[in-house]
Design a protein around this motif. Structure first.
Motif, PDB file in Angstrom:
ATOM      1  N   CYS A 219      -6.131  -2.557   0.475  1.00 21.78           N
ATOM      2  CA  CYS A 219      -5.066  -2.714   1.465  1.00 21.78           C
ATOM      3  C   CYS A 219      -5.594  -3.525   2.651  1.00 21.78           C
ATOM      4  CB  CYS A 219      -4.591  -1.343   1.917  1.00 21.78           C
ATOM      5  SG  CYS A 219      -3.439  -1.408   3.277  1.00 21.78           S
TER       6      CYS A 219
ATOM      7  N   VAL B  37      -0.066   4.089   1.024  1.00 25.24           N
ATOM      8  CA  VAL B  37      -0.421   4.933   2.169  1.00 25.24           C
ATOM      9  C   VAL B  37       0.249   4.430   3.446  1.00 25.24           C
ATOM     10  CG1 VAL B  37      -2.333   5.819   3.527  1.00 25.24           C
ATOM     11  CG2 VAL B  37      -2.605   5.492   1.073  1.00 25.24           C
ATOM     12  N   CYS B  38       0.036   3.134   3.782  1.00 23.25           N
ATOM     13  CA  CYS B  38       0.526   2.630   5.065  1.00 23.25           C
ATOM     14  C   CYS B  38       1.623   1.581   4.895  1.00 23.25           C
ATOM     15  CB  CYS B  38      -0.621   2.067   5.884  1.00 23.25           C
ATOM     16  SG  CYS B  38      -1.354   0.577   5.217  1.00 23.25           S
TER      17      CYS B  38
ATOM     18  N   CYS C 203      -5.116  -0.527   5.982  1.00 14.81           N
ATOM     19  CA  CYS C 203      -5.967   0.663   6.113  1.00 14.81           C
ATOM     20  C   CYS C 203      -7.235   0.564   5.270  1.00 14.81           C
ATOM     21  CB  CYS C 203      -5.183   1.907   5.732  1.00 14.81           C
ATOM     22  SG  CYS C 203      -4.685   1.961   3.997  1.00 14.81           S
TER      23      CYS C 203
ATOM     24  N   CYS D  59       0.847  -1.199   0.000  1.00  9.32           N
ATOM     25  CA  CYS D  59       0.000   0.000   0.000  1.00  9.32           C
ATOM     26  C   CYS D  59       0.877   1.242   0.000  1.00  9.32           C
ATOM     27  CB  CYS D  59      -0.897  -0.035   1.229  1.00  9.32           C
ATOM     28  SG  CYS D  59      -1.925   1.412   1.433  1.00  9.32           S
TER      29      CYS D  59
HETATM   30 ZN   LIG Z   1      -2.810   0.764   3.465  1.00 14.95          ZN
END
Ligand SMILES: [Zn+2]
Length: 114
Positions: free
Chosen positions: A104, A85-86, A107, A83
């Motif tokens: 994901c 983002v995280c 998240c 991912c």
């Molecule tokens: Zn994520």
């Protein structure tokens, strides 16, 4: 709970659920195998059925667990898509409304892959 711990829980859920299902199926098969004995038969024709059900269930459960641990090993060594983002591992690919992507496991954000 951190996103990484959520990812571990989401990865453990399928094989934990299948393990629970195997225990339940083995218990039901044991009850069914004892029905002829309670009706007066000397030997149950289903005597080996609980062992077969438990064996198949344990095999499938361990295959799912090995596959999840392999995916985790790939992720830890940077060989899997993660991912943006995280940084957690991505789930299975599916067709969303407008594009193809993966969700994901940490998240739950949708990550477009194509
Ligand atoms: Zn994520």
């Amino acid at each position: 709970m951190s996103y990484e711990n959520r990812m571990y829980l989401r990865m453990a859920l399928p094989w934990a659920m299948f393990g629970m299902f195997t225990i339940l199926a083995t218990w039901i098969t044991t009850i069914l195998a004892d029905v002829p004995l309670s009706m007066g038969a000397a030997v149950s024709p289903l005597a080996e059925a609980p062992l077969i059900v438990a064996g198949i269930g344990a095999l499938v459960t361990s295959c799912i667990a090995v596959w999840q641990f392999y995916r985790l090993w790939q992720w830890q060594h940077g060989k899997a898509e993660d991912c943006m983002v995280c940084g957690c591992l991505l789930g299975a690919e599916y067709q969303a409304r407008w594009n193809v992507g993966r969700r994901c496991l940490g998240c739950r954000k949708f990550v477009q892959t194509r």
